[in-house]
Design a protein around this motif. Structure first.
Motif, PDB file in Angstrom:
ATOM      1  N   LEU A 281      51.887  37.382  36.254  1.00 52.26           N
ATOM      2  CA  LEU A 281      52.576  37.695  37.346  1.00 52.26           C
ATOM      3  C   LEU A 281      51.868  38.662  38.174  1.00 52.26           C
ATOM      4  CD1 LEU A 281      54.992  37.240  39.308  1.00 52.26           C
ATOM      5  CD2 LEU A 281      56.111  39.211  38.037  1.00 52.26           C
ATOM      6  N   VAL A 282      51.463  39.833  37.604  1.00 57.42           N
ATOM      7  CA  VAL A 282      50.587  40.768  38.214  1.00 57.42           C
ATOM      8  C   VAL A 282      49.113  40.300  38.734  1.00 57.42           C
ATOM      9  CG1 VAL A 282      49.265  42.893  37.659  1.00 57.42           C
ATOM     10  CG2 VAL A 282      51.629  42.901  37.096  1.00 57.42           C
ATOM     11  N   GLY A 283      48.759  39.311  37.971  1.00 54.06           N
ATOM     12  CA  GLY A 283      47.505  38.734  37.998  1.00 54.06           C
ATOM     13  C   GLY A 283      47.543  37.807  39.453  1.00 54.06           C
ATOM     14  N   LEU A 284      48.796  37.070  39.485  1.00 57.21           N
ATOM     15  CA  LEU A 284      48.847  36.250  40.716  1.00 57.21           C
ATOM     16  C   LEU A 284      49.085  37.121  41.928  1.00 57.21           C
ATOM     17  CD1 LEU A 284      51.398  33.566  39.296  1.00 57.21           C
ATOM     18  CD2 LEU A 284      48.813  33.096  40.145  1.00 57.21           C
ATOM     19  N   VAL A 285      49.620  38.355  41.890  1.00 56.65           N
ATOM     20  CA  VAL A 285      49.876  39.096  42.861  1.00 56.65           C
ATOM     21  C   VAL A 285      48.300  39.698  43.490  1.00 56.65           C
ATOM     22  CG1 VAL A 285      50.927  41.407  43.779  1.00 56.65           C
ATOM     23  CG2 VAL A 285      52.341  39.738  42.519  1.00 56.65           C
ATOM     24  N   VAL A 286      47.758  40.500  42.275  1.00 56.08           N
ATOM     25  CA  VAL A 286      46.565  41.006  42.737  1.00 56.08           C
ATOM     26  C   VAL A 286      45.256  39.948  43.233  1.00 56.08           C
ATOM     27  CG1 VAL A 286      44.355  42.071  41.627  1.00 56.08           C
ATOM     28  CG2 VAL A 286      46.980  43.009  41.067  1.00 56.08           C
ATOM     29  N   ASP A 287      45.269  38.912  42.394  1.00 58.12           N
ATOM     30  CA  ASP A 287      44.227  37.906  42.677  1.00 58.12           C
ATOM     31  C   ASP A 287      44.649  37.158  43.847  1.00 58.12           C
ATOM     32  OD1 ASP A 287      42.533  38.834  40.907  1.00 58.12           O
ATOM     33  OD2 ASP A 287      43.362  37.516  39.296  1.00 58.12           O
ATOM     34  N   GLY A 288      45.982  36.935  44.086  1.00 61.43           N
ATOM     35  CA  GLY A 288      46.352  36.349  45.467  1.00 61.43           C
ATOM     36  C   GLY A 288      45.974  37.060  46.585  1.00 61.43           C
ATOM     37  N   ALA A 289      46.235  38.301  46.713  1.00 58.85           N
ATOM     38  CA  ALA A 289      46.162  39.350  47.706  1.00 58.85           C
ATOM     39  C   ALA A 289      44.477  39.444  47.810  1.00 58.85           C
ATOM     40  CB  ALA A 289      46.562  40.841  47.351  1.00 58.85           C
TER      41      ALA A 289
ATOM     42  N   VAL B 248      33.603  32.692  47.693  1.00 57.29           N
ATOM     43  CA  VAL B 248      34.523  32.678  46.569  1.00 57.29           C
ATOM     44  C   VAL B 248      34.856  34.155  46.156  1.00 57.29           C
ATOM     45  CG1 VAL B 248      33.402  30.684  45.577  1.00 57.29           C
ATOM     46  CG2 VAL B 248      32.611  32.756  44.901  1.00 57.29           C
ATOM     47  N   TYR B 249      36.164  34.191  45.975  1.00 54.74           N
ATOM     48  CA  TYR B 249      36.612  35.364  45.219  1.00 54.74           C
ATOM     49  C   TYR B 249      36.739  35.353  44.117  1.00 54.74           C
ATOM     50  CZ  TYR B 249      40.205  38.949  44.079  1.00 54.74           C
ATOM     51  OH  TYR B 249      40.922  39.971  43.366  1.00 54.74           O
ATOM     52  N   ASP B 250      35.990  36.491  43.222  1.00 57.72           N
ATOM     53  CA  ASP B 250      36.150  36.465  41.826  1.00 57.72           C
ATOM     54  C   ASP B 250      37.016  37.323  41.359  1.00 57.72           C
ATOM     55  OD1 ASP B 250      33.289  35.517  41.688  1.00 57.72           O
ATOM     56  OD2 ASP B 250      32.467  37.340  42.087  1.00 57.72           O
ATOM     57  N   THR B 251      37.970  36.361  40.594  1.00 56.81           N
ATOM     58  CA  THR B 251      39.296  37.085  40.141  1.00 56.81           C
ATOM     59  C   THR B 251      39.215  37.932  38.944  1.00 56.81           C
ATOM     60  OG1 THR B 251      39.476  35.233  38.357  1.00 56.81           O
ATOM     61  CG2 THR B 251      40.327  34.968  40.263  1.00 56.81           C
ATOM     62  N   HIS B 252      40.391  38.903  38.981  1.00 55.61           N
ATOM     63  CA  HIS B 252      40.389  39.939  38.221  1.00 55.61           C
ATOM     64  C   HIS B 252      41.181  39.783  36.792  1.00 55.61           C
ATOM     65  CE1 HIS B 252      37.851  42.324  40.653  1.00 55.61           C
ATOM     66  NE2 HIS B 252      38.777  42.039  41.681  1.00 55.61           N
ATOM     67  N   PHE B 253      42.485  39.278  37.279  1.00 56.62           N
ATOM     68  CA  PHE B 253      43.331  38.867  36.139  1.00 56.62           C
ATOM     69  C   PHE B 253      43.338  37.513  35.638  1.00 56.62           C
ATOM     70  CE2 PHE B 253      44.918  43.266  37.706  1.00 56.62           C
ATOM     71  CZ  PHE B 253      45.384  43.735  36.339  1.00 56.62           C
ATOM     72  N   LEU B 254      43.187  36.650  36.667  1.00 53.65           N
ATOM     73  CA  LEU B 254      43.318  35.125  36.614  1.00 53.65           C
ATOM     74  C   LEU B 254      42.485  34.852  35.581  1.00 53.65           C
ATOM     75  CD1 LEU B 254      44.961  33.784  39.673  1.00 53.65           C
ATOM     76  CD2 LEU B 254      46.379  34.522  37.571  1.00 53.65           C
ATOM     77  N   SER B 255      41.319  35.214  35.463  1.00 52.34           N
ATOM     78  CA  SER B 255      40.246  34.906  34.637  1.00 52.34           C
ATOM     79  C   SER B 255      40.620  34.870  32.991  1.00 52.34           C
ATOM     80  CB  SER B 255      39.047  35.797  34.749  1.00 52.34           C
ATOM     81  OG  SER B 255      39.203  37.178  34.474  1.00 52.34           O
ATOM     82  N   ILE B 256      41.688  35.560  32.811  1.00 52.75           N
ATOM     83  CA  ILE B 256      42.095  35.573  31.358  1.00 52.75           C
ATOM     84  C   ILE B 256      42.924  34.221  31.180  1.00 52.75           C
ATOM     85  CG2 ILE B 256      44.202  36.623  30.054  1.00 52.75           C
ATOM     86  CD1 ILE B 256      44.038  39.139  31.687  1.00 52.75           C
ATOM     87  N   ILE B 257      43.296  33.557  32.148  1.00 52.93           N
ATOM     88  CA  ILE B 257      43.674  32.370  32.223  1.00 52.93           C
ATOM     89  C   ILE B 257      42.669  31.175  32.311  1.00 52.93           C
ATOM     90  CG2 ILE B 257      46.264  32.769  31.993  1.00 52.93           C
ATOM     91  CD1 ILE B 257      46.247  31.750  34.641  1.00 52.93           C
ATOM     92  N   GLY B 258      41.449  31.559  32.643  1.00 54.85           N
ATOM     93  CA  GLY B 258      40.404  30.474  32.950  1.00 54.85           C
ATOM     94  C   GLY B 258      40.006  30.292  34.327  1.00 54.85           C
ATOM     95  N   VAL B 259      40.709  30.935  35.291  1.00 50.35           N
ATOM     96  CA  VAL B 259      40.589  30.687  36.708  1.00 50.35           C
ATOM     97  C   VAL B 259      39.535  31.815  37.068  1.00 50.35           C
ATOM     98  CG1 VAL B 259      41.598  30.631  38.942  1.00 50.35           C
ATOM     99  CG2 VAL B 259      42.878  29.920  36.985  1.00 50.35           C
ATOM    100  N   GLU B 260      38.213  31.494  37.092  1.00 51.33           N
ATOM    101  CA  GLU B 260      37.535  32.490  37.506  1.00 51.33           C
ATOM    102  C   GLU B 260      36.913  33.047  38.839  1.00 51.33           C
ATOM    103  OE1 GLU B 260      35.578  33.943  34.891  1.00 51.33           O
ATOM    104  OE2 GLU B 260      36.574  32.937  33.464  1.00 51.33           O
ATOM    105  N   THR B 261      37.357  31.983  39.790  1.00 50.65           N
ATOM    106  CA  THR B 261      37.055  32.061  41.226  1.00 50.65           C
ATOM    107  C   THR B 261      38.003  31.457  42.121  1.00 50.65           C
ATOM    108  OG1 THR B 261      35.660  30.390  41.396  1.00 50.65           O
ATOM    109  CG2 THR B 261      34.503  32.549  40.889  1.00 50.65           C
TER     110      THR B 261
END
Length: 140
Positions: free
Chosen positions: A33-41, A113-126
């Motif tokens: 959830l935090v990853g979706l918020v941070v990486d979504g922003a 591309v935006y390099d993700t910070h949290f979502l890379s944990i579940i395999g979404v790198e960019t």
């Protein structure tokens, strides 16, 4: 055999660690959830940046052509100058893009591309971000 039954009964009656299963489920969900918020922003910010760069590049290209018209004194439009100016503007921002010049319109498309910070944990790198802007040349 009797000791195994006693051990199972003791585990059923013992409430120590009863929150462990809930904790093991809630922590990964909270991180996602935090990853979706941070990486979504971050993706929203990347989209805003690409929009600003596309708009700026199209305006810079139109200004380059207009400056050429003013300094040369004629209405001869140097469309390669417009294309080069826009591509240089995009490259200076560290992005990629395309420039299309049709008659009196300069259309710029920008991708990054935006390099993700949290979502890379579940395999979404960019996460991709793109924008398109158009500037019109006024020659009258």
């Amino acid at each position: 055999m009797r000791s195994i039954r006693n051990l199972i009964r003791r585990f059923r009656r013992d409430e120590d660690g009863s929150m462990t299963p809930a904790f093991l489920i809630m922590v990964p969900l909270f991180v996602i959830l935090v990853g979706l918020v941070v990486d979504g922003a971050g993706k929203i910010q990347a989209n805003d940046n690409t929009t600003a760069i596309a708009s700026g590049a199209s305006r810079a290209a139109a200004n380059a052509v207009a400056a050429g018209v003013i300094t040369d004194g004629g209405v001869n439009l140097d469309l390669n100058r417009a294309r080069t100016t826009a591509l240089d503007y995009i490259a200076a921002a560290g992005m990629t893009g395309t420039v299309t010049v049709n008659a009196n319109e300069i259309t710029v498309s920008v991708q990054t591309v935006y390099d993700t910070h949290f979502l890379s944990i579940i395999g979404v790198e960019t996460l991709p971000a793109s924008a398109t802007a158009t500037a019109q040349l006024i020659t009258q």
